[in-house]
Design a protein around this motif. Structure first.
Motif, short mmCIF file in Angstrom:
data_model
loop_
_atom_site.label_atom_id
_atom_site.label_comp_id
_atom_site.label_asym_id
_atom_site.label_seq_id
_atom_site.Cartn_x
_atom_site.Cartn_y
_atom_site.Cartn_z
N PRO A 7 -3.84 54.93 45.38
CA PRO A 7 -5.14 54.85 45.46
C PRO A 7 -5.63 55.70 46.94
CG PRO A 7 -4.56 53.06 46.09
CD PRO A 7 -3.07 53.41 45.95
N GLY A 8 -6.74 56.16 47.24
CA GLY A 8 -7.10 56.72 48.49
C GLY A 8 -8.15 57.59 48.44
N SER A 9 -8.78 57.82 49.80
CA SER A 9 -10.17 58.68 49.43
C SER A 9 -9.84 60.37 49.47
CB SER A 9 -10.88 58.49 50.91
OG SER A 9 -10.88 57.22 51.13
N PHE A 10 -8.55 60.69 49.93
CA PHE A 10 -8.27 61.95 49.77
C PHE A 10 -9.42 62.96 50.11
CE2 PHE A 10 -5.70 59.38 46.47
CZ PHE A 10 -4.65 59.45 47.07
N VAL A 35 -8.79 58.21 42.98
CA VAL A 35 -9.63 58.51 44.05
C VAL A 35 -10.87 57.81 44.21
CG1 VAL A 35 -11.06 60.82 44.71
CG2 VAL A 35 -8.65 60.99 43.49
N LEU A 36 -10.99 57.31 45.16
CA LEU A 36 -12.12 56.17 45.49
C LEU A 36 -13.60 57.07 45.40
CD1 LEU A 36 -12.83 53.30 46.26
CD2 LEU A 36 -12.70 53.99 48.53
N LYS A 37 -14.70 56.33 44.65
CA LYS A 37 -15.89 56.82 44.91
C LYS A 37 -16.31 56.03 45.96
CE LYS A 37 -16.23 57.23 39.96
NZ LYS A 37 -16.80 56.68 38.80
N GLY A 70 -14.42 53.43 41.03
CA GLY A 70 -15.15 52.81 41.95
C GLY A 70 -14.98 51.09 41.99
N GLY A 71 -15.41 50.34 42.78
CA GLY A 71 -15.33 49.05 42.39
C GLY A 71 -13.90 48.57 43.22
N LEU A 72 -13.34 47.38 42.59
CA LEU A 72 -12.19 46.85 43.03
C LEU A 72 -10.85 47.82 42.61
CD1 LEU A 72 -12.55 42.98 43.01
CD2 LEU A 72 -12.50 44.56 45.21
N LEU A 73 -9.96 47.92 43.59
CA LEU A 73 -8.69 48.64 43.33
C LEU A 73 -7.96 47.78 42.19
CD1 LEU A 73 -6.58 50.71 43.72
CD2 LEU A 73 -5.68 49.22 45.86
N VAL A 74 -7.79 46.61 42.37
CA VAL A 74 -7.10 45.80 41.51
C VAL A 74 -7.73 45.74 40.04
CG1 VAL A 74 -5.98 44.10 43.10
CG2 VAL A 74 -8.28 43.47 41.89
N VAL A 86 0.80 51.99 45.33
CA VAL A 86 1.58 52.76 46.18
C VAL A 86 0.92 53.08 47.39
CG1 VAL A 86 3.18 54.58 46.84
CG2 VAL A 86 3.21 53.45 44.81
N ARG A 87 1.29 52.58 48.66
CA ARG A 87 0.62 53.31 49.85
C ARG A 87 1.48 53.81 50.92
NH1 ARG A 87 -4.47 54.14 50.66
NH2 ARG A 87 -4.71 53.00 52.48
N GLY A 88 1.29 54.74 51.61
CA GLY A 88 2.02 55.50 52.69
C GLY A 88 1.83 54.61 53.90
N GLN A 103 -2.50 41.81 51.08
CA GLN A 103 -2.48 40.46 51.08
C GLN A 103 -3.68 40.17 50.42
OE1 GLN A 103 0.39 39.28 51.50
NE2 GLN A 103 0.76 38.98 53.56
N ALA A 104 -4.93 40.56 50.43
CA ALA A 104 -6.16 40.39 49.84
C ALA A 104 -6.00 40.66 48.32
CB ALA A 104 -7.14 41.09 50.63
N ASN A 105 -5.44 41.80 48.23
CA ASN A 105 -5.29 42.18 46.96
C ASN A 105 -4.38 41.20 45.89
OD1 ASN A 105 -7.00 44.44 46.72
ND2 ASN A 105 -5.21 45.93 47.19
N ARG A 106 -3.44 40.76 46.55
CA ARG A 106 -2.59 39.48 46.15
C ARG A 106 -3.34 38.47 45.61
NH1 ARG A 106 2.41 39.12 44.02
NH2 ARG A 106 3.13 37.47 45.56
O1 PNS Z 1 -7.18 56.63 51.79
P1 PNS Z 1 -8.12 55.26 52.30
O2 PNS Z 1 -9.41 55.50 52.50
O3 PNS Z 1 -7.32 54.71 53.36
O4 PNS Z 1 -8.07 54.29 50.94
C1 PNS Z 1 -8.42 52.90 50.93
C2 PNS Z 1 -8.42 52.27 49.42
C3 PNS Z 1 -8.97 53.40 48.62
C4 PNS Z 1 -6.83 51.99 49.42
C5 PNS Z 1 -9.37 51.03 49.78
O5 PNS Z 1 -10.27 51.31 50.40
C6 PNS Z 1 -9.59 50.41 48.35
O6 PNS Z 1 -8.62 49.79 47.81
N1 PNS Z 1 -10.65 50.49 48.26
C7 PNS Z 1 -11.45 49.69 47.05
C8 PNS Z 1 -12.07 48.60 47.24
C9 PNS Z 1 -11.21 47.35 47.01
O7 PNS Z 1 -10.49 47.06 46.24
N2 PNS Z 1 -11.50 46.69 48.19
C10 PNS Z 1 -10.84 45.24 48.30
C11 PNS Z 1 -9.34 45.66 49.42
S1 PNS Z 1 -9.19 44.21 50.08
#
Ligand code: PNS
Length: 171
Positions: A7-10, A35-37, A70-74, A86-88, A103-106
Motif C-alpha cells: 500500500p501507499g500514496s504513490f 493506491v490510497l484514496k 479507501g478506508g482501512l488498509l486491513v 509489504v512496506r519498504g 502494530q495498530a494493524n495487528r
Molecule cells: O505511502 P504512504 O503515504 O506512507 O502510505 C501510508 C499508508 C497507505 C500505508 C497508510 O496511510 C494506510 O494504511 N492508510 C489507510 C488507513 C489505515 O488503515 N489506517 C490505519 C493504520 S493505523
C-alpha cells in the motif's frame, strides 16, 4: 499461495517503490498494489492517474496488479484475501512510524502480518515529497522516477505553469 498488498500514496511512484514492487513480486505469488484514496492530502496526481502510471510501469510483472482503496488498509487486505502487507524501510527514521502502523494493524486484524523490505541503498534518500519539491523548482527529476512517470511530472508542472499564467492574466 502467498498474496501481498503493497500500500501507499504513490504520489508519484518512485524508483524506490518500483524496486520494492519488483522484489516482492519475486517472493510472492501475487502482489496487489493498493493506491490510497487520501482525502486529507491534496495529491499532485489523481487516484486514477496514479493507478494508470503504476499499471504501465509494472506491465512486465505478470503477478502484479493495481487497485485503489479507501478506508482501512486491513479491510482492503481482507477483501483481497491477502496474507501480508509489504512496506519498504529506508532508514531508522522510517521504522518508528512503520512499527506504529504495523502494530495498530495487528491489533485490529491479528491475522495480517506486515513484512518490511529494506530499500535498495541507491534509493535510501528518495521520497515522493522530495521529488515534488525538486520538480516544483524545475530541477532534474530523471534519476528519481521511471521515465514514464518523469514525463507525467513534467507535463503536470507545465500544466500548472500555464494555469497560473492564465490566472495572472485574469487578475
Ligand atoms: O505511502 P504512504 O503515504 O506512507 O502510505 C501510508 C499508508 C497507505 C500505508 C497508510 O496511510 C494506510 O494504511 N492508510 C489507510 C488507513 C489505515 O488503515 N489506517 C490505519 C493504520 S493505523
Amino acid at each position: 499461495m502467498a498474496i501481498a498488498v503493497y500500500p501507499g500514496s504513490f504520489d508519484p511512484v518512485t524508483l524506490g517503490h518500483l524496486d520494492i514492487i519488483e522484489r516482492s513480486a519475486k517472493m510472492m505469488d501475487r502482489v496487489i498494489i493498493g493506491v490510497l484514496k487520501n482525502y486529507s492530502k491534496t495529491p499532485l496526481f489523481s487516484v486514477s492517474e496514479r493507478v494508470k502510471m503504476l499499471e504501465s510501469i509494472t506491465a512486465h510483472l505478470d503477478n502484479v496488479e493495481v487497485q485503489s482503496f479507501g478506508g482501512l488498509l486491513v479491510d482492503f487486505v481482507h477483501m483481497n484475501h491477502a496474507d501480508v502487507i509489504v512496506r519498504g524501510l529506508r532508514a531508522v527514521s522510517d521504522f518508528e512510524y512503520e512499527l506504529q502502523i504495523a502494530q495498530a494493524n495487528r491489533v485490529i486484524a491479528a491475522d495480517i502480518d506486515t513484512i518490511f523490505l529494506t530499500t535498495n541503498i541507491k534509493y535510501s534518500y528518495l521520497s515522493s515529497s522530495i521529488v515534488k519539491e525538486v520538480a516544483a523548482f524545475d530541477g532534474n527529476i530523471d534519476a528519481f522516477l521511471p521515465p514514464l512517470v518523469a514525463d507525467e511530472m513534467h507535463k503536470k508542472f507545465r500544466e500548472q505553469i500555464v494555469r497560473e499564467g492564465k490566472e495572472k492574466i485574469k487578475r
